[in-house]
Design a protein around this motif. Structure first.
Motif, PDB file in Angstrom:
ATOM      1  N   LEU A  93      59.141  94.751  -3.266  1.00  0.00           N
ATOM      2  CA  LEU A  93      60.494  94.698  -2.933  1.00  0.00           C
ATOM      3  C   LEU A  93      60.759  95.756  -1.663  1.00  0.00           C
ATOM      4  N   ARG A  96      59.050  94.723   1.504  1.00  0.00           N
ATOM      5  CA  ARG A  96      59.803  93.484   2.140  1.00  0.00           C
ATOM      6  C   ARG A  96      61.105  93.895   2.603  1.00  0.00           C
ATOM      7  N   GLU A 120      72.064  82.331   5.011  1.00  0.00           N
ATOM      8  CA  GLU A 120      71.445  82.544   3.792  1.00  0.00           C
ATOM      9  C   GLU A 120      70.273  83.457   3.912  1.00  0.00           C
ATOM     10  N   LEU A 121      69.394  83.558   4.914  1.00  0.00           N
ATOM     11  CA  LEU A 121      68.429  84.407   5.082  1.00  0.00           C
ATOM     12  C   LEU A 121      68.900  85.647   5.021  1.00  0.00           C
TER      13      LEU A 121
ATOM     14  N   MET B   1      71.894  91.347  -6.254  1.00  0.00           N
ATOM     15  CA  MET B   1      70.993  90.340  -6.483  1.00  0.00           C
ATOM     16  C   MET B   1      71.745  88.898  -6.939  1.00  0.00           C
ATOM     17  N   ALA B   3      74.834  88.361  -6.503  1.00  0.00           N
ATOM     18  CA  ALA B   3      75.570  87.725  -5.304  1.00  0.00           C
ATOM     19  C   ALA B   3      74.770  86.677  -4.557  1.00  0.00           C
ATOM     20  N   ALA B   4      73.498  87.243  -4.186  1.00  0.00           N
ATOM     21  CA  ALA B   4      72.446  86.734  -3.233  1.00  0.00           C
ATOM     22  C   ALA B   4      71.975  85.354  -3.874  1.00  0.00           C
ATOM     23  N   LEU B   7      74.678  83.062  -3.586  1.00  0.00           N
ATOM     24  CA  LEU B   7      74.743  82.463  -2.375  1.00  0.00           C
ATOM     25  C   LEU B   7      73.592  81.445  -1.818  1.00  0.00           C
ATOM     26  N   VAL B   8      72.531  81.648  -2.454  1.00  0.00           N
ATOM     27  CA  VAL B   8      71.480  80.741  -2.363  1.00  0.00           C
ATOM     28  C   VAL B   8      71.980  79.583  -3.182  1.00  0.00           C
ATOM     29  N   VAL B  11      74.210  77.412  -0.727  1.00  0.00           N
ATOM     30  CA  VAL B  11      73.711  76.691   0.264  1.00  0.00           C
ATOM     31  C   VAL B  11      72.847  75.586   0.026  1.00  0.00           C
ATOM     32  N   LEU B  80      60.041  82.274   5.024  1.00  0.00           N
ATOM     33  CA  LEU B  80      61.146  83.127   5.412  1.00  0.00           C
ATOM     34  C   LEU B  80      61.983  83.572   4.370  1.00  0.00           C
ATOM     35  N   GLN B  81      62.406  83.098   3.363  1.00  0.00           N
ATOM     36  CA  GLN B  81      63.045  83.350   2.229  1.00  0.00           C
ATOM     37  C   GLN B  81      62.086  84.341   1.187  1.00  0.00           C
ATOM     38  N   VAL B  83      59.937  86.281   1.920  1.00  0.00           N
ATOM     39  CA  VAL B  83      59.445  87.883   2.623  1.00  0.00           C
ATOM     40  C   VAL B  83      60.537  88.567   2.365  1.00  0.00           C
ATOM     41  N   ARG B  84      61.633  88.063   2.018  1.00  0.00           N
ATOM     42  CA  ARG B  84      63.025  89.042   2.207  1.00  0.00           C
ATOM     43  C   ARG B  84      62.856  89.691   0.752  1.00  0.00           C
ATOM     44  N   PRO B  85      63.672  90.701   0.768  1.00  0.00           N
ATOM     45  CA  PRO B  85      63.845  91.503  -0.554  1.00  0.00           C
ATOM     46  C   PRO B  85      64.730  90.931  -1.626  1.00  0.00           C
ATOM     47  N   ILE B  86      64.282  89.701  -2.116  1.00  0.00           N
ATOM     48  CA  ILE B  86      64.844  89.040  -3.310  1.00  0.00           C
ATOM     49  C   ILE B  86      63.724  88.864  -4.481  1.00  0.00           C
ATOM     50  N   ARG B  87      64.221  89.152  -5.627  1.00  0.00           N
ATOM     51  CA  ARG B  87      63.169  88.668  -6.818  1.00  0.00           C
ATOM     52  C   ARG B  87      63.178  87.378  -6.774  1.00  0.00           C
ATOM     53  N   LEU B  91      65.804  84.133  -6.774  1.00  0.00           N
ATOM     54  CA  LEU B  91      65.608  83.191  -5.716  1.00  0.00           C
ATOM     55  C   LEU B  91      65.553  81.612  -6.383  1.00  0.00           C
TER      56      LEU B  91
END
Lengths: 258, 309
Positions: A93, A96, A120-121, B1, B3-4, B7-8, B11, B80-81, B83-87, B91
């Protein structure tokens, strides 16, 4: 910055890790095969990127540039070797959070709007200041006019700009760009290079994979040349790129080595 | 987390509930409704419609919800999703949640349009008789005939004839002070239709006295009176609870599978899940949801490491 197959004790390696933004040691990778022997795509590659350094990964097609970037981004596992970003193992984490990755090609969902994708990203990373971050990269890469459009209606260059934009969304400490400049017009290129220079001055590290040496001129501080998955040259950009220009520059670079 | 994740989900929901998909669901519902109109028996229409709605839902919704994560993976957007800091769990939860709500919304659209169209079918308006008196010699039934309804009416009587040959039934119809008596021959069939008069100008409830003659025995079901026609009322809810639970469970299986496997595998998993009895209690539902979500999260985590093809 460190490069090469030099060993060093565990304590030394840890110190190097702390000093560098990105550290990759003895990375070896091969695509899995059920039958037969897998040919390696990377063999014992070392790379250390410090703050304010821009490393150019150069090599012909199939030399392992993109695979190395994928490993550094944490989306591909190496067969052996270790890689870390900001002291954390790649894929974690923390790593990333510190990394922004722009792959060479993304087939965006054709029905998705650009603003939705960037929103979103951005929100996946952090819901704080989503609009502000999207606005900043939008301005930098000239995306304002395509934000409401769907990806199915974009040109290759426009879609490419969105790929770079999403990598810069979170102001990462380490930026990984795979063939980032192909397909970009000169105006966007100028603004992007200016922004990357500013980021470098602010202590950000960049790894830029390309097969065009001219992309590196004026931006790269160091160059790593890959061929057949092995490092064939490495050093300061001014030493390696000096005197090389034009179409055959990459071939010249490889010939000089052989 | 969280909130993300939400949001996912938002979308994902927005990507699935597009004008094109809404139109596709409405067209599916229209097709199911039109097919149900062609069912010869009105009593079968309801059951046939449920089967048609479930089939159209499988054909429309399963590919849509399975296609989103699998095509994102193939195209590189998922890369792309991740590699971002989300568990992985956040996701996966966001994507499953958004897709599930969108899928159920599309299912309800299919069902409601289908029921709306099939409900246009005109069926006989049947009034079930209310028993007023019963004795060894006969039965008296009352029918609350609507005020504007004009006769003659068809009376449906269930009978048994315990011997070969024919029996007789005496039918006496009374309305206000009017009365009419007739005798009907009963053959060894279970359901008889007897045409009874309107008895105009007399209005009000219709009383029918049935007296079996010659060994005729009445069936268990009460007699019914057909008074004109009405649109087939398919009732609310448009999707029965059992069907909704089965489809929701299958949808969840599709989503969990789509996060780990290919598109075809995910769709097939959903079809197989339809054959399984869905959880019966809320606790089992919660457990199933948690397990399938864990499976989807594991799939996302494995995809993140490229451990899956």
């Amino acid at each position: 910055m460190e490069f090469g197959g030099q060993g060093g004790g565990r304590r030394f390696a840890t110190l190097i890790d702390l000093m560098s933004l990105l550290s990759a040691r003895k990375i070896t990778h091969a695509y899995r095969r059920i039958l037969g022997r897998a040919s390696p795509t990377l063999v014992n590659v070392d790379l250390e990127v410090g703050p304010g350094e821009c490393w150019g990964l150069v090599g012909p097609n199939g030399s392992g540039k993109s695979t190395l970037l994928r490993i550094l981004a944490g989306v591909t596992s190496p067969l052996s070797g270790m890689a870390s970003v900001s002291g954390a193992p790649v894929g974690s984490l923390r790593a990333r959070t510190a990394c922004g990755y722009a792959p060479e090609s993304v087939h965006w969902p054709p029905g998705m709007r650009v603003q939705d994708a960037l929103g979103e990203l951005a929100a996946i990373s952090s819901v704080r200041g989503v609009l502000g971050r999207v606005e900043r990269v939008t301005e930098l890469l000239g995306l304002a006019d395509i934000l409401p459009r769907r990806f199915g209606t974009l040109s290759l260059g426009q879609a490419r700009r969105v790929v770079i934009a999403q990598a810069l969304l979170d102001d990462p400490q380490m930026i990984l760009l795979d063939e980032a400049f192909s397909g970009l017009d000169s105006l966007v290129m100028h603004d992007l290079l200016e922004d990357l220079h500013l980021r470098l001055a602010g202590g950000v590290g960049i790894v830029l994979a390309t097969h065009r040496l001219e992309d590196l001129v004026g931006l790269a501080t160091h160059v790593l040349v890959l061929q057949g998955g092995r490092v064939v040259r490495c050093g300061l950009a001014e030493d390696i790129l000096d005197g090389l220009a034009g179409r055959d520059s990459l071939a010249g670079l490889l010939e000089n080595h052989s | 987390m969280i909130a993300a994740s939400l949001l996912v989900a938002g979308v994902t929901f927005r990507r699935l509930v597009t004008l094109r998909n809404l139109a596709l669901a409405a067209a599916g519902g229209l097709l199911a409704g039109l097919l149900a109109l062609g069912v010869p028996s009105a009593s079968l229409a309801h059951d046939v419609l449920n089967v048609l709605v479930a089939t159209i839902a499988v054909l429309v919704i399963f590919p849509l919800v399975a296609g989103l994560p699998t095509s994102d993976r193939l195209g590189g957007y998922e890369g792309l999703q991740v590699v971002r800091p989300i568990r992985s769990v956040a996701l996966a939860f966001g994507r499953v949640e958004g897709s599930l709500i969108a899928g159920l919304l599309l299912l309800l659209i299919i069902a409601h349009v289908a029921h709306g169209v099939a409900g246009l079918r005109m069926v006989p308006n049947q009034l079930v008789g209310k028993s007023e008196a019963s004795s060894g010699s006969g039965e008296l039934w009352r029918f609350s005939v609507p005020a504007g309804s004009q006769g003659p009416y068809r009376l449906l009587v269930n009978t048994h004839l315990p011997f070969a040959g024919a029996g007789e039934l005496e039918v006496t119809t009374r309305r206000s002070s009017g009365e009419h008596q007739q005798q009907v021959t009963i053959l060894p069939v279970r359901r008889h239709e007897v045409v009874i008069p309107d008895l105009a100008p007399h209005r009000g409830d219709l009383y029918v006295s049935l007296t079996p003659l010659g060994g005729v025995v009445f069936g268990v079901q009460p007699p019914a009176l057909e008074v004109g026609e009405r649109p087939l009322n398919l009732g609310v809810p448009a999707v029965p609870g059992g069907t909704l639970a089965r489809l929701a469970f299958a949808l969840l299986v599709v989503l969990a599978a789509a996060h780990a496997f290919h598109f075809e595998t995910a769709c097939l998993s959903g079809v197989f899940a339809l054959a399984v009895t869905p959880p019966q209690s809320p606790a089992l539902w919660a457990l199933s949801f948690a397990l399938l979500l864990a499976f989807a999260s594991l799939g996302t985590a494995l995809v993140r490491r490229q451990a899956l093809p």
